[in-house]
Motif scaffolding. Structure first.
Motif, mmCIF file in Angstrom:
data_model
loop_
_atom_site.group_PDB
_atom_site.id
_atom_site.type_symbol
_atom_site.label_atom_id
_atom_site.label_comp_id
_atom_site.label_asym_id
_atom_site.label_seq_id
_atom_site.Cartn_x
_atom_site.Cartn_y
_atom_site.Cartn_z
ATOM 1 N N GLY A 72 53.220 68.683 -22.797
ATOM 2 C CA GLY A 72 53.979 68.483 -24.025
ATOM 3 C C GLY A 72 54.964 69.606 -24.283
ATOM 4 N N PRO A 123 52.670 63.000 -22.684
ATOM 5 C CA PRO A 123 53.245 63.668 -23.861
ATOM 6 C C PRO A 123 54.753 63.486 -23.965
ATOM 7 C CG PRO A 123 52.617 65.279 -22.204
ATOM 8 C CD PRO A 123 52.080 63.964 -21.732
ATOM 9 N N GLY A 400 46.434 66.886 -29.672
ATOM 10 C CA GLY A 400 46.447 67.150 -28.241
ATOM 11 C C GLY A 400 45.180 67.830 -27.772
ATOM 12 N N SER A 485 51.829 63.368 -35.425
ATOM 13 C CA SER A 485 53.001 63.485 -34.566
ATOM 14 C C SER A 485 54.276 63.563 -35.395
ATOM 15 C CB SER A 485 53.064 62.283 -33.618
ATOM 16 O OG SER A 485 54.197 62.360 -32.797
ATOM 17 N N ARG A 491 55.046 70.491 -31.272
ATOM 18 C CA ARG A 491 54.070 70.113 -30.256
ATOM 19 C C ARG A 491 54.086 68.613 -30.010
ATOM 20 N NH1 ARG A 491 51.270 74.420 -27.624
ATOM 21 N NH2 ARG A 491 51.315 76.172 -29.043
ATOM 22 N N SER A 492 53.941 68.269 -28.743
ATOM 23 C CA SER A 492 53.715 66.871 -28.394
ATOM 24 C C SER A 492 52.222 66.676 -28.320
ATOM 25 C CB SER A 492 54.320 66.556 -27.020
ATOM 26 O OG SER A 492 55.702 66.690 -27.066
ATOM 27 N N LYS A 493 51.757 65.448 -28.505
ATOM 28 C CA LYS A 493 50.321 65.199 -28.464
ATOM 29 C C LYS A 493 50.034 63.935 -27.702
ATOM 30 C CE LYS A 493 50.114 61.663 -31.358
ATOM 31 N NZ LYS A 493 49.560 60.385 -31.017
ATOM 32 N N ILE A 494 48.791 63.792 -27.371
ATOM 33 C CA ILE A 494 48.333 62.632 -26.616
ATOM 34 C C ILE A 494 47.240 61.954 -27.410
ATOM 35 C CG2 ILE A 494 46.937 62.004 -24.615
ATOM 36 C CD1 ILE A 494 49.694 62.336 -23.892
#
Length: 496
Positions: A72, A123, A400, A485, A491-494
């Protein structure tokens, strides 16, 4: 009312982007479950044992688990389109390598590359989707579709794996990624727009390397211990290396100005308890599902295709129940829903540990369904609880981390439950008895986690010191991973 060509074009572009990103996530999640149906054929054609099958699964899951957070940050820093397409290219090329693998060693190399590609794709795809939908409500709907494709990928895996393996052999489960990957690359190059976050944090290279090596060493010891002997120098050395590497990881993260895993977040009880429970979910869910097809093929004598179909109750239950889990948590609170889910899943695994070769499928499917319903009730609320414990700006990071802990649990589940089966077999027990012990172990661990969360997953204080928000009915409000999100700038998240 007239609609401008620009508005139509914008909607068209967003539709293409939605398709490209969702299809990429579908491919990533499909590979989590499609391999399980092909394991019996792999064992036969590649002449490998249970240890080899564990590595075939864990080589992929381990890399995804340890690189998600870094993926991410890479996407934000170097360009989400660029990282996404590189991930697609690596994943597709690795899939071809897997399909052509003449030995287990080559297959493992391909699975490692697949994991690297997946950790970049997931991500980056979500970050692209969020950037293209600046309006919060539209963004939540788009991410809901993205998460829905994840569920479809998980559910389609056993059936697709059974059909392809039965018709063409195990290499076909990897070759199916080739046309999807080519379509994604062509469409992505033409339709995706580059986006990056200039304020993204620095990349924590030492933390990433130490986490991969530390968890990898621990996984090696757990998987190989049964074959080499738990007191052999190699196994003891791997456990010692894991302790040293993970301790070094903790030390580095504590001193790093922009750590991939901020340890201060674990000072929040709600965050710590929810992530601990998520490890158990990954452990029991992935560890037990690793053996589902093997039970039907080796114990009950089903064909590979039939075995894939027989495992569907668990997948379908998760797909059907998961969308309602967050709503239930919003109404009744995290603790009640998560504890109930873990208790149901634990019960399902315990009764699965009592099935035998002569148990009719009519007395098996509901046990799988119970497992699926139970875990479906835990995943979204546990992520919501982790997000609830931190500040709004760190919601994406918390989500994440929650996904990462689930994946780490999956790695440990395949390793530990495999060790349970091997241990029983080395003592003279049958494979059926070993599977019963593995399911019972997973059920006991999950049931213990239900008690743990029932006692400790109580209302907590958020990261800024204020009380967690309450609904008018007294239950804790749930911040979904979609909302996190939307709130997280860096930050990117999953999500699963």
């Amino acid at each position: 009312m007239a609609v401008s060509h620009a508005a139509v074009g914008s909607r068209s572009n967003r539709a293409v982007l939605l398709t490209v990103t969702c299809l990429g996530q579908f491919m990533v999640l499909l590979d989590n479950t499609i391999v399980g149906a092909a394991l019996p054929d792999m064992q036969h054609r590649l002449n490998t044992q249970l240890t080899g099958l564990q590595w075939i699964v864990n080589a992929y899951v381990l890399l995804v688990a340890m690189l998600l957070l870094s993926g991410g940050i890479f996407a934000d820093r170097f360009g989400r389109k660029r990282v996404y397409l590189i991930g697609v290219a690596v994943f597709t090329a690795a899939s071809v390598l897997c399909s052509l693998a003449p030995t287990v060693g080559w297959l493992l190399a391909g699975r490692v590359l697949q994991g690297i590609g997946a950790a970049a794709m997931s991500p980056a795809s979500l970050a692209l989707l969020a950037a293209a939908h600046p309006v919060p409500q539209e963004r939540i709907k788009a991410i809901g579709l993205w998460a829905g494709f994840s569920g479809i990928g998980l559910a389609a895996g056993p059936v697709a794996g059974g059909v392809l393996t039965e018709a063409f052999g195990w290499p076909a489960i990897f070759l199916v990624n080739l046309p999807i990957g080519v379509v994604l690359l062509v469409a992505g190059l033409r339709s995706l727009e580059e986006a990056r976050n200039p304020n993204s944090p620095a990349i924590d290279i030492p933390g990433t390397v130490l986490s991969v090596l530390g968890v990898g060493a621990l996984t090696y010891g757990l998987i190989e211990g049964g074959a080499r002997g738990w007191t052999s120098p190699v196994i003891l050395g791997s456990f010692a290396a894991a302790v040293i590497l993970l301790a070094a990881f903790a030390a580095v993260e504590a001193r790093c100005s922009a750590p991939m895993l901020p340890l201060r977040l674990f000072r929040q009880r709600l965050f710590t308890v929810s992530n601990t429970a998520m490890i158990v979910v990954g452990f029991a869910l992935m560890g037990s599902s690793f053996f589902f097809s093997q039970f039907f093929v080796y114990v009950q004598g089903s064909s590979i295709l039939r075995a894939g179909l027989q495992t569907l109750p668990a997948s379908f239950a998760m797909v059907i129940v998961s969308p309602y889990a967050g709503r239930l948590a919003a109404r009744y609170g995290f603790r009640i829903v998560v504890t109930t889910g873990l208790a149901l899943a634990g019960l399902g695994l315990l009764v699965l540990g009592m099935v035998h070769a002569d148990t009719g499928y009519g007395n098996v499917w509901w046990r799988l369904g119970l497992v699926g319903i139970g875990f479906a009730l835990t995943l979204s609320p546990l992520t919501g609880a982790a997000i609830q414990a931190v500040s709004p700006q760190e919601g994406g990071l918390a989500s994440g981390i929650s996904s990462t802990t689930r994946q780490i649990g999956a790695v440990l589940g395949v390793a530990v439950l495999g060790a349970v089966v091997r241990g029983r077999q080395s003592g003279g027990a049958t494979f059926e008895t070993g599977l019963n012990s593995a399911f019972l172990t997973a059920g006991i661990v999950t049931s213990a986690a239900a008690v743990f969360t029932g006692l400790w997953l109580a209302r907590s204080r958020s990261a800024d010191g204020s009380a967690a928000p309450q609904r008018s009915d007294g239950a804790q409000a749930v911040t979904t991973s979609d909302e996190a999100s939307a709130n997280s700038p860096n930050r990117s998240k999953i999500t699963r």
